[in-house]
Scaffold this active site. Structure first.
Site, PDB file in Angstrom:
ATOM      1  N   LYS A  79       0.834  -1.210   0.000  1.00 58.35           N
ATOM      2  CA  LYS A  79       0.000   0.000   0.000  1.00 58.35           C
ATOM      3  C   LYS A  79       0.868   1.259   0.000  1.00 58.35           C
ATOM      4  CE  LYS A  79      -3.752   2.114   2.759  1.00 58.35           C
ATOM      5  NZ  LYS A  79      -4.561   2.003   3.984  1.00 58.35           N
ATOM      6  N   SER A 154      -9.597   1.968   3.170  1.00 53.50           N
ATOM      7  CA  SER A 154      -8.758   2.701   2.259  1.00 53.50           C
ATOM      8  C   SER A 154      -7.749   1.846   1.497  1.00 53.50           C
ATOM      9  CB  SER A 154      -8.002   3.776   3.040  1.00 53.50           C
ATOM     10  OG  SER A 154      -7.126   3.173   3.984  1.00 53.50           O
ATOM     11  N   SER A 178      -9.768  -0.321   7.434  1.00 52.58           N
ATOM     12  CA  SER A 178      -9.231  -0.238   6.076  1.00 52.58           C
ATOM     13  C   SER A 178      -8.537  -1.479   5.521  1.00 52.58           C
ATOM     14  CB  SER A 178      -8.259   0.929   5.967  1.00 52.58           C
ATOM     15  OG  SER A 178      -8.985   2.117   5.835  1.00 52.58           O
TER      16      SER A 178
HETATM   17  N1  GLN Z   1     -12.821   4.416   6.580  1.00 57.07           N
HETATM   18  C1  GLN Z   1     -12.222   4.850   7.788  1.00 57.07           C
HETATM   19  C2  GLN Z   1     -11.807   6.291   7.669  1.00 57.07           C
HETATM   20  O1  GLN Z   1     -12.081   6.858   6.674  1.00 57.07           O
HETATM   21  C3  GLN Z   1     -11.067   3.971   8.141  1.00 57.07           C
HETATM   22  C4  GLN Z   1      -9.864   4.266   7.383  1.00 57.07           C
HETATM   23  C5  GLN Z   1      -8.716   3.386   7.739  1.00 57.07           C
HETATM   24  O2  GLN Z   1      -8.874   2.383   8.417  1.00 57.07           O
HETATM   25  N2  GLN Z   1      -7.537   3.816   7.332  1.00 57.07           N
HETATM   26  O3  GLN Z   1     -11.209   6.849   8.543  1.00 57.07           O
END
Ligand code: GLN
Length: 487
Positions: A79, A154, A178
């Site tokens: 990532k 994400s 995420s």
């Molecule tokens: N969707 C969540 C956010 O927008 C989690 C994101 C993540 O785990 N990096 O913060």
């Protein structure tokens, strides 16, 4: 499709040891697949041919010398928030365009030492803020099961790469869901370890008290092998625990006979859960019961407040972490400013996307004097209550099972105008982050032709428990992650 892009780690390791294939063959098969498909999936932001050539070569030498390590020669995607020396790393943001880290983060260097071969850098929401990968400063990624839908986020690029057979394993990060949510939406396995299990050294921070690095794979064994290789104490991350990394595999091969699995009613009936998702979870619970587990009702009474607490704590931490991106030391800098303050402002306005700016503003507000007690402090108190809910639930059960995401993958563009509906994607995952627990998402069938994920949460340091439940489910249900039918 080349069969080499459908192998598990164990199968690949066997073929490599028998010399039926070489590490170079394995890489070539994946690179071919990427060339054939990634124009449509768009899982990757960049490729690392200099690394894969060198690492595949080293892997073949190690195999020749009789090195039996399970990860030797295994193609991996990383990532875009994880630093690898000399490889452009941008956290999915324009503000870091061109940034090449001068060092490699611990999780990645451990995997490289274990013999993994890096294929490239995968797309993600900017600074990991989002649930669909549409907040990427580059382009959206498409779900390999339906290219008009999101892969989740994400870490959507990593999930999509594994689902499309473009990489055997991938690394993601999980701050509120995420890893688990995109794993669920793409029909692969994804695991968030206990906070402190994997070093965050070399991870571009979003919310430091919540972030964890973890693996994506197409089966539970592969996720376990990958996690074991990167877990364990690291003096370079003060929050990393001194437990040995291989703990994650303790008793892992045993079944669930006699185990108590809790179903939290607040998760089971969570707002917005689709009936197809619920049906798949019911089926999964039944299959775990058939495998010998006792299913018990538990309650997580503060679930309703989790989302609000998370969306104060995470932005508060991000507003502080992202203060360093002012164009001076890293990435983009806007030259045409009258003075340095204006230069910072212009750089940050131009370099950050809408969601990142929204979170920095929310977080700064929540931390500002006069509002700190009302927002940040209160959110931290709620965090404690949520942690206690889990402590109490784990008095009654060994692990918790639920859906990972209330919905299957949604159409690209369908939630971008409504941040709240996007935030709701995380209701079932972010509790695990607030409480620092390990959690895994494992495929548990389909709804409307799209993958559904079963989430297993375990007590702190109970990765082995979560993995054991997930593996038993995988084995006894016969539901396996498959490479999405893209050809
Ligand atoms: N969707 C969540 C956010 O927008 C989690 C994101 C993540 O785990 N990096 O913060």
């Amino acid at each position: 499709m080349s069969e080499l892009t459908e192998l598990t780690i164990k199968e690949a390791a066997r073929l490599l040891r028998l010399r039926s294939i070489s590490a170079a063959d394995l890489v070539t098969a994946h690179v071919d697949r990427i060339q054939q498909l990634d124009r449509r999936v768009k899982a990757f932001l960049r490729f690392t041919p200099e690394l894969w050539d060198k690492q595949a070569d080293q892997a073949d030498k190690r195999i020749k010398d009789g090195d039996p390590g399970p990860l030797v020669g295994i193609p991996m995607a990383v990532k875009d928030v994880l630093c690898v020396r000399g490889v452009e790393t941008t956290a999915g943001s324009q503000i870091l365009r061109g940034f090449k880290p001068p060092y490699t983060g611990t999780a990645m260097s451990r995997l490289f030492e274990a013999g993994a071969v890096m294929l490239g850098v995968t797309n993600c929401d900017e600074f990991a803020m989002g649930s669909s990968t549409e907040n990427s400063g580059y382009h959206p990624t498409h779900n390999p099961w339906d290219l008009d839908r999101v892969p989740g986020g994400s870490s959507g690029g990593s999930a999509a790469a594994v689902a499309a057979g473009e990489a055997m394993i991938a690394l993601g990060t999980d701050t509120g869901g995420s890893i688990r949510q995109p794993a669920a939406l793409c029909g692969v396995v994804g695991m968030k370890p206990t906070y402190g299990r994997v070093s965050r050294y070399g991870l571009i921070a979003f919310a430091s008290s919540l972030d964890q690095i973890g693996p994506f794979a197409r089966c539970v064994d592969d996720a376990a092998i990958t996690l074991a290789a990167m877990a364990g104490h690291d003096p370079l991350d003060a929050t990393s625990s001194d437990r040995v990394g291989r703990d994650v595999l303790n008793n892992y091969g045993e079944g669930v006979e006699g185990m108590r699995l809790g179903v939290p009613r607040e998760y089971y009936d969570v707002q917005g859960i689709e009936s197809g998702v619920k049906a798949a979870i019911d089926q999964a619970i039944k299959s775990l019961r058939d495998a010998g587990a006792e299913i018990v009702d538990v309650s997580l009474p503060h679930t309703d407040y989790g989302l609000a607490a998370y969306y104060i704590i995470a932005p508060a931490e991000c507003s502080s972490n992202l203060a360093r991106f002012d164009g001076v030391r890293y990435g983009m800098f806007t030259e045409d400013a009258e003075n340095i303050t204006e230069a910072y402002m212009r750089t940050r306005r131009k370099g950050f996307g809408t969601e990142v700016r929204r979170r920095v503003m929310l977080g700064t507000y929540a931390l500002s004097s006069g509002y700190y007690d009302a927002y940040y402090l209160k959110a931290q108190k709620v965090r404690t209550l949520i942690k206690r809910d889990f402590d109490e639930a784990f008095q009654k059960c060994d692990a918790i099972v639920s859906a990972t995401s209330p919905t299957v993958a949604f159409p690209i563009g369908s939630k971008t105008q409504d941040p709240l509906s996007m935030y709701l994607c995380d209701v079932l995952t972010l509790g695990g982050n607030l409480a620092g627990l390990p959690g895994i998402s494992v495929p548990c069938g389909m709804s409307e032709g799209l993958p559904v994920g079963l989430q297993v949460l375990a007590p702190q340091w109970g990765e082995n428990v979560a993995l054991r439940v997930a593996r038993t489910y995988e084995e006894s249900s016969g539901v396996k992650a498959e490479v999405a039918p893209l050809d």
